[in-house]
Write a protein that holds these residues in place. Structure first.
Motif, PDB file in Angstrom:
ATOM      1  N   GLU A   1       3.628 -17.303  -8.668  1.00 49.11           N
ATOM      2  CA  GLU A   1       3.209 -18.612  -9.361  1.00 49.11           C
ATOM      3  C   GLU A   1       3.672 -19.810  -8.493  1.00 49.11           C
ATOM      4  O   GLU A   1       3.049 -20.891  -8.642  1.00 49.11           O
ATOM      5  CB  GLU A   1       3.346 -18.505 -10.695  1.00 49.11           C
ATOM      6  N   LEU A   2       5.111 -19.765  -8.592  1.00 52.05           N
ATOM      7  CA  LEU A   2       5.613 -21.150  -7.883  1.00 52.05           C
ATOM      8  C   LEU A   2       5.215 -21.287  -6.395  1.00 52.05           C
ATOM      9  O   LEU A   2       4.741 -22.313  -6.128  1.00 52.05           O
ATOM     10  CB  LEU A   2       7.221 -21.002  -7.871  1.00 52.05           C
ATOM     11  N   ALA A   3       5.167 -20.221  -5.770  1.00 47.29           N
ATOM     12  CA  ALA A   3       4.413 -20.470  -4.239  1.00 47.29           C
ATOM     13  C   ALA A   3       2.891 -21.024  -4.422  1.00 47.29           C
ATOM     14  O   ALA A   3       2.394 -21.676  -3.740  1.00 47.29           O
ATOM     15  CB  ALA A   3       4.643 -19.201  -3.490  1.00 47.29           C
ATOM     16  N   ASP A   4       2.227 -20.197  -5.270  1.00 44.04           N
ATOM     17  CA  ASP A   4       0.858 -20.567  -5.420  1.00 44.04           C
ATOM     18  C   ASP A   4       0.707 -22.168  -5.947  1.00 44.04           C
ATOM     19  O   ASP A   4      -0.386 -22.888  -5.540  1.00 44.04           O
ATOM     20  CB  ASP A   4       0.116 -19.741  -6.457  1.00 44.04           C
ATOM     21  N   ALA A   5       1.455 -22.526  -6.635  1.00 36.67           N
ATOM     22  CA  ALA A   5       1.353 -23.730  -7.021  1.00 36.67           C
ATOM     23  C   ALA A   5       1.724 -24.992  -6.019  1.00 36.67           C
ATOM     24  O   ALA A   5       1.097 -25.887  -5.802  1.00 36.67           O
ATOM     25  CB  ALA A   5       2.418 -24.029  -8.376  1.00 36.67           C
ATOM     26  N   ALA A   6       2.754 -24.524  -5.310  1.00 37.93           N
ATOM     27  CA  ALA A   6       3.203 -25.240  -3.968  1.00 37.93           C
ATOM     28  C   ALA A   6       1.751 -25.232  -2.909  1.00 37.93           C
ATOM     29  O   ALA A   6       1.597 -26.375  -2.387  1.00 37.93           O
ATOM     30  CB  ALA A   6       4.365 -24.806  -3.310  1.00 37.93           C
ATOM     31  N   ILE A   7       1.342 -24.173  -2.759  1.00 36.55           N
ATOM     32  CA  ILE A   7       0.132 -24.057  -1.867  1.00 36.55           C
ATOM     33  C   ILE A   7      -1.208 -24.669  -2.230  1.00 36.55           C
ATOM     34  O   ILE A   7      -1.655 -25.377  -1.821  1.00 36.55           O
ATOM     35  CB  ILE A   7      -0.322 -22.459  -1.638  1.00 36.55           C
ATOM     36  N   GLY A   8      -1.528 -24.583  -3.686  1.00 34.54           N
ATOM     37  CA  GLY A   8      -2.182 -25.285  -4.219  1.00 34.54           C
ATOM     38  C   GLY A   8      -2.164 -26.805  -4.300  1.00 34.54           C
ATOM     39  O   GLY A   8      -3.267 -27.417  -3.940  1.00 34.54           O
ATOM     40  N   THR A   9      -1.035 -27.277  -4.537  1.00 30.86           N
ATOM     41  CA  THR A   9      -0.826 -28.770  -4.272  1.00 30.86           C
ATOM     42  C   THR A   9      -0.797 -29.046  -3.090  1.00 30.86           C
ATOM     43  O   THR A   9      -1.611 -30.363  -2.636  1.00 30.86           O
ATOM     44  CB  THR A   9       0.529 -29.126  -5.087  1.00 30.86           C
ATOM     45  N   ALA A  10      -0.465 -28.575  -2.127  1.00 34.94           N
ATOM     46  CA  ALA A  10      -0.652 -28.729  -0.589  1.00 34.94           C
ATOM     47  C   ALA A  10      -2.057 -28.778  -0.214  1.00 34.94           C
ATOM     48  O   ALA A  10      -2.462 -29.910   0.344  1.00 34.94           O
ATOM     49  CB  ALA A  10       0.201 -27.841   0.405  1.00 34.94           C
TER      50      ALA A  10
END
Length: 157
Positions: free
Chosen positions: A73-82
């Motif tokens: 979820e942390l990675a997905d949040a960073a990718i989604g934010t990017a």
């Protein structure tokens, strides 16, 4: 309220500027980020860093370490934010694939996910995201494929 591009909005958030008079094309902070305590710590066009103060007593699995789902979820949040920094009004996006490799366990630490594209297209973008601990050691690495939606496909998403 003044509507501004997502990158401009998130830059204000990262710089701890008051955003009460501004809005953007997507919802920030996201509900899941508020629930889990994620913080956007850096942002640029197509790139983002998102952090969490992870604690095995809150985010732990049955082995007593930080749960892999939290890292996803942390990675997905960073990718989604990017990826959101590249969106214009009337556009949206969705993840169509995510793969994670876990390298070391963690118990209580500030974890930071840094996402950037490794291949950008008009519709499909592939991201690489590294999750590191406070010592700079790699905890997990993620690749994810994101599809940009436009027109009728973006409505309501």
């Amino acid at each position: 309220m003044t509507k501004i591009p997502i990158l401009d909005y998130l830059t204000k958030v990262v710089n701890s500027e008051n955003v009460d008079e501004f809005t953007t094309y997507q919802i920030y902070p996201t509900a899941i980020s508020k629930t889990l305590g994620f913080q956007i710590t850096d942002v640029a066009s197509g790139e983002a860093k998102v952090s969490i103060n992870a604690d095995h007593e809150i985010h732990g699995n049955q082995q007593g370490t930080i749960h892999g789902g939290l890292l996803c979820e942390l990675a997905d949040a960073a990718i989604g934010t990017a990826h959101s920094t590249l969106m214009n009004e009337g556009e949206s996006f969705t993840s169509i694939e995510l793969k994670i490799n876990f390298f070391r366990p963690t118990w209580k630490d500030k974890l930071t996910a840094y996402a950037k594209p490794i291949q950008s297209g008009k519709t499909i973008t592939v991201y690489h995201c590294e999750i590191s601990n406070t010592e700079g050691k790699l905890v997990a690495a993620v690749t994810s494929t994101v599809m940009t939606l436009r027109g009728d496909k973006a409505k309501g998403r």
